[in-house]
Write an enzyme that holds these catalytic residues in place. Sequence first.
Site, mmCIF file in Angstrom:
data_model
loop_
_atom_site.group_PDB
_atom_site.id
_atom_site.type_symbol
_atom_site.label_atom_id
_atom_site.label_comp_id
_atom_site.label_asym_id
_atom_site.label_seq_id
_atom_site.Cartn_x
_atom_site.Cartn_y
_atom_site.Cartn_z
ATOM 1 N N GLU A 84 0.782 -1.230 0.000
ATOM 2 C CA GLU A 84 0.000 0.000 0.000
ATOM 3 C C GLU A 84 0.819 1.287 0.000
ATOM 4 O O GLU A 84 0.366 2.310 -0.498
ATOM 5 C CB GLU A 84 -0.936 -0.003 1.224
ATOM 6 C CG GLU A 84 -2.001 -1.055 1.184
ATOM 7 C CD GLU A 84 -3.008 -0.821 0.071
ATOM 8 O OE1 GLU A 84 -3.525 0.306 -0.040
ATOM 9 O OE2 GLU A 84 -3.250 -1.760 -0.704
ATOM 10 N N SER A 103 -52.612 -30.403 27.692
ATOM 11 C CA SER A 103 -52.340 -31.383 28.753
ATOM 12 C C SER A 103 -50.964 -31.225 29.376
ATOM 13 O O SER A 103 -50.674 -31.840 30.412
ATOM 14 C CB SER A 103 -52.489 -32.800 28.203
ATOM 15 O OG SER A 103 -53.826 -33.033 27.809
#
Length: 818
Positions: free
Chosen positions: A103, A490
């Site tokens: 870079e 139930s």
Amino acid sequence: MQQEYTRTNRRAPGQKGRGFLSTLLLIVVTLVVVLLLGVGGYVAFLMAKLPKVDRLADYKPPIVSQVYGDDGTLVGEFYLERRLVVPVNKMPRKLIQAFVAAEDASFYSHRGIDYFGIIRAAFKNIISMRKKEGASTITQQVTKTMLLTPEKKLSRKIKEAILAKRMEEKLTKDEILYLYLNQIYLGAGSYGVEAAAETYFGKHVEQLNLAEMAILAGLPKAPNAYSPIKHLERAKERQAYVLDRMVAEGFVTQAEADYARKSPLTILPGRRVMNDRVAYFLEQMRIYLEEKYGEDQLYKGGLKIYTTMNATMQGAAYEAVRSGLKAVDKRQGFRGAVKYLQQAEIEQFCDKVEEGIDSAALKVGETYPGVVTAVDPAKGTATVRVGERYGLLDRKGMAWAGKLNLVNSYGKPEKAAKTLGLGAVVDLQVLVPDQNNQGAVFALDQVPEVQGALVSIDPRTGGVKAMIGGYDFRKSQFNRAVQAKRNAGSAFKPIIYAAALEKGFTAATVIDDSPVEYPAGLGKTWSPKNYDNTYRGPVTMREALTHSINVVSVKILEKIGVDHAVEFAKRLGFSSKIEPNLSLALGAASVSPLELTSAYTAFANKGVHLPPYYIVKVVDSEGRVLEEYHPPAPPAPVVPPASDAEQVVTLTDKPAPVKPAEPLPSAGSMQVARSERATSPEVAYLITNLMESVVQSGTGHRAAAIKRPVAGKTGTTNEMKDAWFVGYVPQLVTGVWVGFDNQARSLGAGGSGGQAAAPIWTDYMLKAVAGLPVQGFDAPETVSVVRVNPKSGKLSRGVDGASEAFIRGTEPSVYEGD
């Protein structure tokens, strides 16, 4: 005289031209001065509005907050930008050199601006007639990302240059690198080298080798184009460029570069975070954390959040719920293609699908949207396309949908649910991946419309180990595990039966299973019905719960009193409103899966209920503990209630009352201050013992597949709108709910608790308890076991007797036949 005058006033040759040039030069100089003054004024104007560079010296980048499971596994994250900050001295020197070489080769020699680099880049761009090379230094990149906006204007470039110069005066090179390498975006949602190292390689930055370092250093130019996850070949080309630059700059030798270039790369297909698998669990915590600590602290503050979640259990829960809901949904039949495309629309559709695929190859077991591109009616097969890949959908892969008519034309057919034609968009599950361009093999799939929830809790602490709130968090963030209120059916009966045990009932208490009517107001009556519409006459409580007999449950509730049952339910942690009426015996109470599962923990934990919690500890980025939770010690045991109840109970019997404990904090609370005894250890053991029969020989028999002592109860509401199964081993309680968000819609055939919810529970628990020792449910010393006749509940001397557990002093005193 006239002649003389004319001669003296005539201009010399060239004099007129020199005057013009002088004037022109004066004008040019004036314009240049004005221009310079204007530029200087403009620059001065810009400089007056520039941000201060000094603050970067103390700048702390936003850091991801990380969530850990109970074994230290990273299970989730909260962030706006996924960044893990690491100091420069922990970064390998060669990693820094790789970025510098790729870079900004003159980084260590320039003072913010590389003038030679600008000239070189301009020359190359002019030669190529396009922008082939940039000239921004690392320092300029830092100023652009941290102090300026990314707009492409001359003013921004001027500001960038000024700030770069100032930054070099205020900060050291290492401080600039610290900002750059922790701030830069490197693709796949990762900011900074540490996050990228973990994302692509599953390593910390200091563990990277040279080959991996070069891959990362090649990303800033175009993170998506050079992504090693999706474009490995391009990434390796860029890696070679970085290595060549490192050789040219003298950072590595040619031999080192060659070795790195040939080194194999192990690329992870994404971060080591469970993502969708933990979404509902994380959302439950996010709501609490954001409210308590604020958005900035949660998303940028780098918190360490330690939770009760077990990563293995959470993953198993996710898989079990998804596969279980698919099974329920497929029993309802194939609904047809999602939509139909014309031939011209296929390419665009596939491009969008490809964008959403985060791996080079399709993953076995995963489901992807695909489109039918060709059919062979004779063979009963179809060629399908998923993104850029083609594969086969054969008869076996479509078998669950019934016999489909394959049509070799585009457009939606008349009988869409029975036909598959060209352009049909369908869900496809990968059976064989698309390796070596050989094509994948798929099975026809279908995204379920039915929903579900699963909650798994350690009863000894209240810690939530796993939570799933629906089929797909991305499509619905509604957490059904916590937010849905559904009739328990139930599955609520064990609460009624346990309350009855407190009132002096026993497992051998006999109740008459026969039709009964109750006044319902306005001259009407209510007659509870059994699920199978049959009546068995006198049955024991054990048989009644094992086979989930509705009429018996209602009679028990009438006997003990509705108020007592409601009060008992509150002791178990229910916070939802429970209407005090007899329909409560059939599960008419609307409760969340979390509430119901949490209530069962008291039975598994010897009568002690601990409200569920999720967070063990929260630590800030400086290591300070912000909060910490320690499960409370269990309360002292209580003396079991004495009972003089008879063993055959009629509606006129009146068992001895039991003094209730204080109510508990509501289920789902994040913070727990104390533990409370919901019931006695004896009652907890007896109701557990009763529910073991439900699994051994009743409606919950599928749960026996985990091959260890287990207690549990199924639940199915009217017209099969809700299916439940809540079951447990001593170390883990898990509840599963299945149903449609539209509460009026039935699950249809195969939609009972035993058929829809219990298989999900079993699939999950087989994996969840695999690492836990096999344990039974220990009976308190105050529980005795005697042989009784399973029909009459009286003592038995013969071979027809069965062992039954009682609180000492409540055993039957009369033998069968006496």
